[in-house]
Design a protein around this motif. Structure first.
Motif, mmCIF file in Angstrom:
data_model
loop_
_atom_site.group_PDB
_atom_site.id
_atom_site.type_symbol
_atom_site.label_atom_id
_atom_site.label_comp_id
_atom_site.label_asym_id
_atom_site.label_seq_id
_atom_site.Cartn_x
_atom_site.Cartn_y
_atom_site.Cartn_z
ATOM 1 N N UNK A 246 0.833 -1.198 0.000
ATOM 2 C CA UNK A 246 0.000 0.000 0.000
ATOM 3 C C UNK A 246 0.868 1.248 0.000
ATOM 4 N N UNK A 247 0.254 2.326 -0.410
ATOM 5 C CA UNK A 247 0.945 3.609 -0.419
ATOM 6 C C UNK A 247 0.983 4.166 0.998
ATOM 7 N N UNK A 248 1.773 5.231 1.188
ATOM 8 C CA UNK A 248 1.827 5.866 2.509
ATOM 9 C C UNK A 248 0.497 6.571 2.766
ATOM 10 N N UNK A 249 -0.092 6.358 3.937
ATOM 11 C CA UNK A 249 -1.412 6.936 4.207
ATOM 12 C C UNK A 249 -1.342 8.427 4.562
ATOM 13 N N UNK A 250 -2.473 9.086 4.408
ATOM 14 C CA UNK A 250 -2.664 10.421 4.958
ATOM 15 C C UNK A 250 -1.800 11.533 4.396
ATOM 16 N N UNK A 251 -1.614 11.543 3.103
ATOM 17 C CA UNK A 251 -0.831 12.644 2.557
ATOM 18 C C UNK A 251 -1.647 13.512 1.602
ATOM 19 N N UNK A 252 -2.930 13.517 1.805
ATOM 20 C CA UNK A 252 -3.768 14.433 1.027
ATOM 21 C C UNK A 252 -4.087 13.917 -0.363
ATOM 22 N N UNK A 253 -4.567 14.839 -1.173
ATOM 23 C CA UNK A 253 -5.019 14.512 -2.521
ATOM 24 C C UNK A 253 -3.903 13.905 -3.355
ATOM 25 N N UNK A 254 -4.313 12.968 -4.196
ATOM 26 C CA UNK A 254 -3.358 12.408 -5.142
ATOM 27 C C UNK A 254 -3.166 13.350 -6.320
ATOM 28 N N UNK A 255 -2.006 13.267 -6.912
ATOM 29 C CA UNK A 255 -1.737 14.025 -8.119
ATOM 30 C C UNK A 255 -0.400 13.581 -8.657
ATOM 31 N N UNK A 256 0.076 14.250 -9.680
ATOM 32 C CA UNK A 256 1.380 13.919 -10.245
ATOM 33 C C UNK A 256 2.207 15.187 -10.360
ATOM 34 N N UNK A 257 3.366 15.145 -9.704
ATOM 35 C CA UNK A 257 4.276 16.276 -9.764
ATOM 36 C C UNK A 257 5.372 15.962 -10.777
ATOM 37 N N UNK A 258 5.740 16.936 -11.584
ATOM 38 C CA UNK A 258 6.811 16.717 -12.562
ATOM 39 C C UNK A 258 7.900 17.736 -12.268
ATOM 40 N N UNK A 259 9.073 17.240 -11.927
ATOM 41 C CA UNK A 259 10.104 18.109 -11.366
ATOM 42 C C UNK A 259 11.476 17.772 -11.940
ATOM 43 N N UNK A 260 12.470 18.521 -11.508
ATOM 44 C CA UNK A 260 13.839 18.283 -11.956
ATOM 45 C C UNK A 260 14.181 19.167 -13.144
ATOM 46 N N UNK A 261 14.897 18.596 -14.098
ATOM 47 C CA UNK A 261 15.417 19.371 -15.219
ATOM 48 C C UNK A 261 14.354 19.596 -16.294
ATOM 49 N N UNK A 262 13.373 20.415 -15.913
ATOM 50 C CA UNK A 262 12.306 20.775 -16.853
ATOM 51 C C UNK A 262 12.105 22.290 -16.772
ATOM 52 N N UNK A 263 11.694 22.915 -17.880
ATOM 53 C CA UNK A 263 11.491 24.364 -17.859
ATOM 54 C C UNK A 263 10.212 24.760 -17.154
ATOM 55 N N UNK A 264 9.200 23.879 -17.206
ATOM 56 C CA UNK A 264 7.911 24.213 -16.583
ATOM 57 C C UNK A 264 7.474 23.108 -15.627
ATOM 58 N N UNK A 265 8.114 23.066 -14.441
ATOM 59 C CA UNK A 265 7.687 22.050 -13.467
ATOM 60 C C UNK A 265 6.201 22.227 -13.181
ATOM 61 N N UNK A 266 5.523 21.128 -12.899
ATOM 62 C CA UNK A 266 4.088 21.292 -12.634
ATOM 63 C C UNK A 266 3.556 20.218 -11.715
ATOM 64 N N UNK A 267 2.385 20.483 -11.204
ATOM 65 C CA UNK A 267 1.659 19.538 -10.357
ATOM 66 C C UNK A 267 0.287 19.349 -10.955
ATOM 67 N N UNK A 268 -0.005 18.136 -11.357
ATOM 68 C CA UNK A 268 -1.299 17.871 -11.973
ATOM 69 C C UNK A 268 -2.204 17.174 -10.975
ATOM 70 N N UNK A 269 -3.444 17.645 -10.894
ATOM 71 C CA UNK A 269 -4.417 16.896 -10.099
ATOM 72 C C UNK A 269 -4.814 15.668 -10.910
ATOM 73 N N UNK A 270 -5.496 14.726 -10.266
ATOM 74 C CA UNK A 270 -5.936 13.539 -11.014
ATOM 75 C C UNK A 270 -6.898 13.919 -12.141
ATOM 76 N N UNK A 271 -7.714 14.937 -11.885
ATOM 77 C CA UNK A 271 -8.665 15.371 -12.927
ATOM 78 C C UNK A 271 -7.905 15.932 -14.130
ATOM 79 N N UNK A 272 -6.904 16.767 -13.847
ATOM 80 C CA UNK A 272 -6.112 17.317 -14.957
ATOM 81 C C UNK A 272 -5.387 16.204 -15.701
ATOM 82 N N UNK A 273 -4.867 15.277 -14.924
ATOM 83 C CA UNK A 273 -4.143 14.169 -15.541
ATOM 84 C C UNK A 273 -5.059 13.365 -16.469
ATOM 85 N N UNK A 274 -6.293 13.171 -16.011
ATOM 86 C CA UNK A 274 -7.247 12.370 -16.792
ATOM 87 C C UNK A 274 -7.650 13.058 -18.096
ATOM 88 N N UNK A 275 -7.433 14.384 -18.177
ATOM 89 C CA UNK A 275 -7.803 15.089 -19.405
ATOM 90 C C UNK A 275 -6.709 15.047 -20.466
#
Ligand SMILES: Nc1nc2c(c(=O)[nH]1)N[C@H]1C(S)=C(S)[C@@H](COP(=O)(O)O)O[C@H]1N2
Ligand SMILES: [Mo]
Length: 344
Positions: free
Chosen positions: A25-54
């Motif tokens: 299982x994943x670590x519990x209790x860390x709030x909403x799920x989403x996807x963060x994209x970080x590191x060597x990118x010009x436009x780091x971002x955090x996508x919610x699951x809804x944004x990701x699904x689109x």
């Protein structure tokens, strides 16, 4: 056909079965799920699951190959291709590696060279067989890296880190898993670092208990009465060994090789035997209660599916009948045919 589609020394799981491996299982209790994209990118971002699904959706049917020797064909995943994500964040040319980071208590991760991850058609998957991926299998978002052992497919991904240098993943850094993970070349584990001299001393002592002896080569040795309780013996080679009365209780023996070993009255209680080779071994009086048996082999199969080099069982071989469920159909049939006598 199927023999070419199955990488060397893998066994096919049929039907609906899909084992759980690693974290449950994943670590519990860390709030909403989403996807963060970080590191060597010009436009780091955090996508919610809804944004990701689109984002544009891709469906891929893949063959799963676990390093512990089970494979499962034709699993249909849907999600977003890595290649469709990279333009959104504008990955810098300096980024040469990609690390998939899980929301898990041990910060589980795995990594790949970026070019390879793209070339293999890596998917950030949200659905399997048309349904959301179950939490135990890595939902809401898990990586799917076709053509690699499944440990490159990280469950509960919450961040992608684009990196200049490789950052070894959890299994690769702590457990000797091969960083390349190519099932066709059997890149399962990095070679043992136990030299011949140390191996000889250990073998003479007949005491492997609680020690990290991954990949140790004990072929053809006389190890009767060996104490290997709680040993870390993954990928160890015990083929053709004398191991009568040996004690492997609680040991990690995943992918260990016991081909043609004499294991009369050996104890394996609570041992991890996933992917272990027990063909042609003498298992009379051996005790396998509480063992984990995914991908374990008790006989080899020729192309014609005829079993050869079967292990020797009799009614004194002990195991939990329920653990047969973990075996492939062929292996289960082999064991059942030899042990149903005198059992309920
Ligand atoms: N977060 C996380 N991802 C992980 C692991 C893990 O322990 N933690 N194990 C890996 C291994 S070794 C395998 S074989 C697959 C197992 O996926 P499954 O449990 O869905 O079969 O997940 C991979 N991804
Ligand atoms: Mo695995």
């Amino acid at each position: 056909m199927s023999s070419r589609r199955l990488p060397p020394n893998q066994q096919l799981i049929r039907g609906e079965r899909w084992p759980f491996v690693g974290e449950r299982s994943s670590a519990p209790g860390r709030g909403e799920w989403g996807l963060e994209i970080a590191g060597l990118v010009d436009r780091p971002c955090s996508l919610s699951l809804e944004e990701f699904a689109r984002l544009p959706q891709t469906t891929k049917t893949v063959d799963i190959h676990c390093v512990t020797r089970w494979s499962k064909f034709d699993v249909e995943f849907r999600g977003v291709l890595l290649a469709d994500l990279t333009p959104l964040v504008s990955v810098r040319p300096a980024a040469k590696f990609l690390s998939f980071v899980a929301r898990s208590t041990r910060e589980h991760s795995s990594s790949l060279p970026l070019a390879e991850a793209l070339e293999l058609g890596t998917l950030l998957a949200t659905h399997v067989g048309g349904e959301p991926i179950p939490a135990e299998h890595g939902g809401p978002i898990r990586g799917i890296v076709p053509g690699k052992y499944f440990y490159k497919s990280v469950k509960w991904i919450e961040r992608l880190d684009f990196l200049a240098e490789n950052r070894l993943g959890f299994w690769e850094a702590t457990a000797g898993y091969h960083d390349h993970a190519n099932p066709w070349r059997e890149e399962r584990y990095v070679a043992s670092n136990i030299d011949g001299r140390r191996a000889r001393q250990l073998i003479a002592s007949k005491d492997f208990s609680g020690q990290d002896l991954r990949g140790i080569d004990c072929r053809q040795r006389d190890l009767r009465g060996l104490n290997a309780r709680e040993g870390l013996l993954r990928d160890a080679n015990f083929s053709n060994c004398q191991l009568a009365n040996a004690d492997f209780s609680g040991a990690n023996l995943s992918n260990a090789n016991f081909f043609a070993a004499n294991l009369r009255d050996a104890r394996f209680v609570g041992a991890d035997l996933e992917g272990a080779e027990l063909s042609a071994a003498d298992l009379r009086g051996a005790d396998f209660r509480g063992c984990s048996w995914f991908g374990t082999s008790f006989c080899r199969l020729e192309d014609t599916s005829r079993s050869v080099d079967g292990a020797l069982f009799d009614t004194t071989t002990r195991f939990d009948p329920s653990s047969l469920e973990q075996l492939t159909d062929e292996q289960r049939r082999y064991v059942e045919e030899r042990t149903t006598d005198g059992r309920e």
